[in-house]
Design a protein around this motif. Structure first.
Motif: not given
Lengths: 632, 79
Positions: A525-528, A580-581, A610-615, A619-621
């Motif tokens: 979904l993020l192209g990774l 990078l983002i 941890v969870y907040g920043s993963i989420f 989203l940003l990705g």
């Protein structure tokens, strides 16, 4: 029979040098226990002196007894639970009148109080003379003068505390007749417990009526003003502080000067610490290869060798690499803090921070996060409001620290021509600022921001920090960090080693690669691809590992173009940008997460971060990858 | 008696006297505790960069206030 323990509470305005004096006096006796919580709460140390036991409590700095701040509530809670046998009121000689206000409120409540006039050396330098005998005579309690950093002060204070000849006749404030009547009446009408003391009645009147509260406070200040006039003499001169502040708070030059100060802070942190970090890294690589040689000479199993060399030593080396950054940053940071410039920074950045609903005080921990997120979290201690502290701790981990910046600059310059790479970096920094604003906004749903609307700050005079205090504070932060992370680093490096070494064979078959492959559908979904996902996972214990892991996966050592060229042949620029983002925003490194826990003593905050920043990073990705595909 | 105005409109180096506080609750208590009581003489030392906060001298101490905090403090020119 054992004599009872004498309880002594230290009360004073913020920044009067109360804690330094507290440390000096408790250090002068024999410490037999301490119950120190977080810095914003009460800290009690039990000490033995001349066969008597004392409980000294350092209370948070307050301007008066009330409910207008977290500190006042904490002091109130402590004093409500038990009445101390003795109060030590620490007074800043440079701001006598304002400090006397609190003293008068203390004397209204407690008979036995010792007034300690601190910073008398600085006061003399500023042309301020205070007549101690006169002050003691008017206040009716002992007054001593100290310089918090000197040893004599502690001895003098001990002597006053243990003296049995003191006569206590504390000064009483006279209120206007209508207020006195209200105080008299406060008992039968509003409260129905007969044993209520006068000060409790005064508080009751203060709470009930804002006009009367103003009159009561004004009366106390009138008394403070009268006392100051009796025993205080000031030869007005333009002080050095005024001269410095002319430029430091200058309408046009103020902000450029501040930027220059921070630029210097970071410049020194990086230029001095990077070689040291590299040296530590190289030493551990050397240890690793030594272990390989010695163990194979001893015919020990290869797996054991690899566990010690590639797992443990590697992990410990990465963690110790943080130390120079933390030590050097805090050495310079402490100079900025102790000298008093930090208050000017808060004033200068207040406007900027109020744009995202925060105040200027929070700027410092956030900027500290750019050197190392652990620094940002530790620097959050200067904040007293719960909301501000939480925002500072959670948001500072979105500041790309030097470890992350290194990887980001490498990737950006590998994938983009130099103009675009600069743009990409600026864009990433803007995103990190945006994330801080988002965190400030989201935190508001969990903790009510108390008085971030009230900014009013006292501006202290500048003073030259004492080198002993500077070194002690820096050493303290650095050692604390080491102590905190040592266990976790050992476990996490073993786990990462297990995941990336088993099952034995090609890298694609290892557990870590399999985890990457399992998450790949989400990553798409993020192209990774899975390789990039594995790099992200490897970056959890220490962010810079992400790059070395990519090198291992794409076997960069075996090709001739170097890592940059290998990466560009496998990954599109858009995927690299998205990576990078995500890399910048996903889960703070392990040391940061542990520090968050240590500072809050609350696992749910650390886990939330941890969870907040993963989420948020996913989203940003997704946003970046899909928008990128639309426009590119 | 000169005209009353709010502190945020004061010029640099102005010598003023506080007449009343128009805010309430915690902010009011904090201002009072810091010595900003009606009748007190203060001096405006400077406006900080971007003119959002101003530095005043009250009872021999220096304080920085936000413009919106200063808005709720009424003053007159001190004689």
């Amino acid at each position: 029979m054992k004599p009872p323990v004498t309880t002594v509470a230290f009360i004073g305005n913020p920044n009067v040098g109360k804690s330094a004096l507290f440390n000096a006096i408790t250090g002068a006796g024999q410490v037999i226990g301490n119950w120190c919580g977080k810095t914003t709460e009460a800290c009690t140390v039990r000490t033995r002196y001349n066969a008597r036991e004392f409980d000294f409590t350092d209370l948070p700095g307050i301007y008066g007894f009330g409910h207008s701040s977290t500190e006042e509530l904490a002091v109130d809670k402590y004093l409500h639970a038990k009445t101390p046998d003795l109060i030590v009121a620490v007074v800043d000689a440079l701001n006598l009148e304002r400090n006397l206000y609190l003293v008068l409120e203390i004397l209204e409540r407690y008979e036995k109080a010792i007034i300690v006039l601190n910073k008398t050396d600085a006061a003399t330098a500023h042309g301020i003379e205070i007549n101690l005998t006169k002050l003691a005579e008017i206040l009716g309690v002992p007054v001593i003068s100290t310089v918090a950093t000197s040893h004599n002060s502690a001895a003098c204070l001990w002597q006053t505390i243990t003296s049995s000849q003191t006569l206590w006749t504390p000064y009483r404030v006279n209120y206007p007749p209508d207020i006195e009547q209200a105080i008299e009446r406060a008992l039968p009408e509003q409260y129905s417990h007969p044993g209520m003391a006068r000060w409790q009645k005064i508080k009751a009147v203060e709470k009930a009526d804002e006009e009367k509260q103003t009159a009561i406070i004004s009366a106390r200040y009138a008394a403070a003003n009268f006392i100051t006039a009796c025993c205080h003499h000031h030869h007005a001169t333009e002080s050095l502080t005024d001269k410095i502040d002319y430029w430091a708070l200058h309408r046009w030059a103020g902000i450029p000067i501040m930027i220059a100060v921070f630029a210097l802070l970071f410049f020194f942190t990086f230029t001095v610490s990077r070689p040291l970090s590299n040296l530590i890294g190289e030493t551990f690589v050397y240890f690793g290869s030594a272990v390989h040689n010695i163990f194979s000479a001893l015919k020990l199993p290869y797996m054991l060798t690899s566990l010690v060399a590639d797992g443990l030593l590697n992990g410990i080396g990465a963690a110790l690499g943080f130390l120079p950054q933390i030590a050097i940053f805090f050495l310079i940071y402490n100079i900025i803090q102790d000298s008093g410039y930090i208050v000017r920074v808060a004033i200068l950045t207040d406007r900027l921070m109020s744009l995202i609903g925060l105040n200027g005080k929070i700027f410092i921990p956030l900027i500290a996060g750019y050197s190392c997120n652990v620094n940002g979290i530790l620097a959050s201690r200067i904040l007293t409001s719960r909301y501000d502290r939480m925002v500072a701790m959670l948001a500072s981990s979105y500041a790309p620290c030097s470890a992350r910046l290194g990887v980001m600059v490498f990737m950006a310059s590998a994938f983009f021509p130099s103009n675009e790479a600069t743009l990409v970096m600026l864009c990433l920094l803007a995103i990190s600022l945006g994330m801080m604003a988002v965190i400030a906004f989201l935190t508001r749903f969990f903790i009510a921001p108390e008085d971030s609307a009230v900014f009013m700050t006292e501006i202290p005079v500048y003073h030259l920090p004492h080198w002993r205090n500077l070194l002690a504070a820096t050493l303290d932060r650095t050692l604390h960090f080491l102590k905190r992370i040592r266990n976790i680093i050992v476990y996490s490096s073993i786990i990462m080693w297990l995941l990336s070494s088993f099952p034995v064979g090609s890298f694609e078959q290892t557990y870590i690669a399999r985890i990457g492959q399992i998450i790949e559908p989400l990553g798409s979904l993020l192209g990774l691809n899975w390789q990039l996902i594995v790099a992200l996972i490897a970056g959890i214990p220490a962010k810079e590992s992400a790059l070395t892991t990519l090198g291992v996966i794409y076997n960069a050592a075996g090709s001739d173009g170097g890592l940059g060229q290998v990466l560009t042949s496998h990954i599109t620029p858009l995927a690299a940008f998205t990576f990078l983002i995500v890399y910048m925003t996903y889960i703070p490194c392990l040391a940061t997460v542990i520090t968050i826990y240590q500072e809050t003593k609350n696992w749910s905050v650390a886990i939330c971060s941890v969870y907040g920043s993963i989420f948020l990073s996913i989203l940003l990705g997704i946003l970046s990858y899909n928008l990128g595909q639309l426009f590119l | 008696m000169s005209k009353e105005f709010t502190l945020d409109l004061a010029q640099d180096r102005a010598a003023l006297k506080i007449t009343k506080l128009t805010n309430n609750g915690k902010t009011r208590l904090k201002l009072l505790q810091m010595g900003i009581t009606p009748g007190t003489k203060i001096e405006v030392l400077r406006h900080a960069p971007l003119a959002d906060s101003l530095v005043i001298c009250v009872r021999g101490s220096k304080l920085a206030l936000r413009r919106n905090e200063a808005k709720e403090i009424s003053v007159v020119e001190a004689e």
